[in-house]
Design an enzyme around this catalytic site. Structure first.
Site, short mmCIF file in Angstrom:
data_model
loop_
_atom_site.label_atom_id
_atom_site.label_comp_id
_atom_site.label_asym_id
_atom_site.label_seq_id
_atom_site.Cartn_x
_atom_site.Cartn_y
_atom_site.Cartn_z
N SER A 112 0.83 -1.21 0.00
CA SER A 112 0.00 0.00 0.00
C SER A 112 0.86 1.26 0.00
CB SER A 112 -0.88 0.00 1.26
OG SER A 112 -1.46 1.27 1.45
N TYR A 135 -1.81 5.79 -4.46
CA TYR A 135 -2.81 6.85 -4.30
C TYR A 135 -2.20 8.10 -4.91
CZ TYR A 135 -5.85 4.26 -1.08
OH TYR A 135 -6.72 3.35 -0.53
N THR A 161 -5.21 2.89 -7.54
CA THR A 161 -6.53 2.82 -6.90
C THR A 161 -7.39 3.98 -7.38
OG1 THR A 161 -5.59 1.68 -5.02
CG2 THR A 161 -7.72 2.72 -4.67
N LYS A 236 -7.31 -0.40 -10.30
CA LYS A 236 -7.94 -1.12 -9.18
C LYS A 236 -9.19 -0.39 -8.71
CE LYS A 236 -6.98 -2.69 -4.43
NZ LYS A 236 -7.76 -1.83 -3.55
N HIS A 260 -13.01 -2.16 -2.95
CA HIS A 260 -12.18 -1.68 -1.85
C HIS A 260 -12.58 -2.39 -0.54
CE1 HIS A 260 -9.36 1.91 -1.22
NE2 HIS A 260 -9.37 1.33 -0.04
C1 FNR Z 1 -7.75 -1.88 2.28
N1 FNR Z 1 -7.75 -1.67 0.91
C2 FNR Z 1 -6.83 -0.79 0.36
N2 FNR Z 1 -6.80 -0.61 -0.98
C3 FNR Z 1 -5.91 0.23 -1.54
O1 FNR Z 1 -5.89 0.38 -2.76
N3 FNR Z 1 -4.99 0.88 -0.76
C4 FNR Z 1 -4.96 0.74 0.59
O2 FNR Z 1 -4.14 1.34 1.27
C5 FNR Z 1 -5.93 -0.10 1.19
N4 FNR Z 1 -5.97 -0.26 2.54
C6 FNR Z 1 -6.85 -1.16 3.10
C7 FNR Z 1 -6.84 -1.36 4.47
C8 FNR Z 1 -7.67 -2.30 5.03
C9 FNR Z 1 -7.62 -2.54 6.51
C10 FNR Z 1 -8.56 -3.04 4.22
C11 FNR Z 1 -9.47 -4.08 4.80
C12 FNR Z 1 -8.59 -2.82 2.86
C13 FNR Z 1 -8.60 -2.50 0.02
C14 FNR Z 1 -7.90 -3.79 -0.34
O3 FNR Z 1 -6.84 -3.57 -1.22
C15 FNR Z 1 -8.84 -4.79 -1.01
O4 FNR Z 1 -9.51 -4.16 -2.08
C16 FNR Z 1 -9.87 -5.39 -0.05
O5 FNR Z 1 -9.35 -5.54 1.23
C17 FNR Z 1 -10.36 -6.74 -0.55
O6 FNR Z 1 -11.39 -7.24 0.23
P1 FNR Z 1 -11.16 -8.29 1.45
O7 FNR Z 1 -10.22 -9.37 0.97
O8 FNR Z 1 -10.63 -7.51 2.60
O9 FNR Z 1 -12.55 -8.78 1.69
#
Ligand code: FNR
Length: 373
Positions: A112, A135, A161, A236, A260
């Site tokens: 991330s 980001y 993202t 994404k 997300h």
């Molecule tokens: C995320 N996600 C996410 N996506 C992204 O592009 N940058 C990020 O920094 C984050 N940070 C993040 C933190 C936490 C705690 C969660 C739960 C999710 C989204 C992540 O990449 C992904 O799309 C989802 O987590 C997928 O779903 P599941 O596997 O958590 O159900």
């Protein structure tokens, strides 16, 4: 968690209860929450249960090969690590443990932008194929620098993202006045004075996003990104056929169907419901990936049957990390590997290529009614 306790864990979901016990409420809530009513959060799981198997029998499955390639990189399985922010809140080794566990499992980790370890630190854990999630900040010099650093550190793709012009309304974070604990920083931005997520009257992260993230981000910027990097770009956060076509036109190397983890717009469909229309629109021009609610090998199989080239897991990583650090993440990935292998064997598929649309049936499939003779 002792190793004995970890041995008693038999599926990916069970890590969550352990993580909940161990973590401060503010941290657990940040990891677990979805946006607003959390309808999409439930639906990301529920939708998988409406897709059923059409297993084929009497196929010699004494050898099941789960290897595949992702953007040309060989992986042990089509299951990868999604970017999740601030992993050092889960465990002191944070992203470094995740990186080590992912390479040990022979798969790809996505780091991330908001990691609590820098791209350089993650690279220093050793070899492994890694992607960098981006980001886009209002200050494009920051973006340029960061992308250059990720390239230099050996990251192989950028996951851009596109579903976060503003942060979704995660009410637990608002109630908790979420802030990044003072001993941690968003390490990639630490040198730029943008490494802290301070306490505000809102979710501290929502305030941070409102200040720093560029809400004007649009398709032209996907082209712009290609002028500052030669790395392939995965878009994404695609949920529609229309945007899948635009992503291909804009030069994306791949599409990630994602909501997300249900943390942005509530009442969007489960990603597994949106997958097939995106796959159709992509017309085989770029690979399509999926994340959201993947907790079982059967979920992975269903996504592949609907046309995904691979999937990513988010929350399972942070919960396993909280429960048992690197060993927890290793075990989580191993369980998914074993479950997918068993699902393939029981469905009569000896390789990833052999998984087809005909191996599942979805609620939207046309009924095949034949006249009775
Ligand atoms: C995320 N996600 C996410 N996506 C992204 O592009 N940058 C990020 O920094 C984050 N940070 C993040 C933190 C936490 C705690 C969660 C739960 C999710 C989204 C992540 O990449 C992904 O799309 C989802 O987590 C997928 O779903 P599941 O596997 O958590 O159900």
């Amino acid at each position: 968690m002792t190793s004995q306790e970890m041995e008693s864990i038999t599926n990916v979901m069970e890590f969550e209860a352990v993580a909940r016990e161990k973590l401060p409420k503010m941290v657990y809530d940040y990891y677990a929450s979805g946006a607003e009513d959390q309808w999409t959060l439930q639906e990301n799981r529920n939708a998988f249960s409406r897709i059923l198997f059409r297993p084929r029998i009497l196929v010699d499955v004494s050898n099941v090969d789960m290897t595949t390639t992702i953007l040309g990189f060989k992986v042990s399985m089509p299951i990868m690590v999604a970017p999740t922010a601030m992993q050092k809140m889960a465990h002191p080794a944070g992203e470094l443990a995740t990186a080590t566990a992912a390479s040990a499992a022979g798969t790809i980790m996505t780091l991330s932008s908001w990691a609590t370890s820098s791209v350089e630190e993650v690279a220093s854990t050793g070899p492994g194929t890694r992607f960098f999630q981006l980001y886009v900040y209002r200050d494009r010099n920051i973006v340029r620098q960061l992308v250059r650093r990720a390239e230099k550190a050996g990251f192989k793709a950028i996951a851009l993202t596109v579903d976060t012009p503003r942060l979704g309304r995660r009410e637990a974070d608002i109630k908790n006045r979420f802030a990044l604990p003072a001993h941690l920083t968003l390490k990639n931005f630490a040198g730029l004075d943008l490494g802290t997520v301070d306490r505000t009257n809102d979710s501290g992260l929502a305030s941070y996003v409102a200040d720093q993230v560029d809400r004007s981000l649009n398709w032209k910027d996907v082209k712009w990104l290609q002028t500052i990097t030669t790395l392939p770009i995965l878009v994404k956060g695609v949920l529609t056929a229309e945007d899948a076509s635009l992503a291909v036109q804009a030069g994306a190397a791949g599409i990630i169907v994602s909501n997300h983890g249900a943390r942005q717009l509530d009442y969007v469909p489960a990603t597994i419901m949106a997958l097939e229309e995106v796959v159709r629109a992509a017309q085989g021009r770029v690979p399509v990936f999926l994340d959201g609610g993947i907790r079982r090998g059967t979920d992975v199989f269903k996504a592949l049957a609907l046309g995904a080239s691979g999937v990513f897991v988010g929350r399972p990583v942070v919960f396993a990390l909280a429960a048992h650090g690197e060993a927890g993440v290793r075990k989580m990935l191993k369980m998914l590997h074993e479950e997918l292998e068993l699902t393939m064997a029981l469905s009569g598929c000896r390789s990833i290529k052999e998984i087809t649309r005909a191996h599942i049936t979805a609620p939207w499939d046309a009924p095949h009614v034949l006249p009775r003779l």
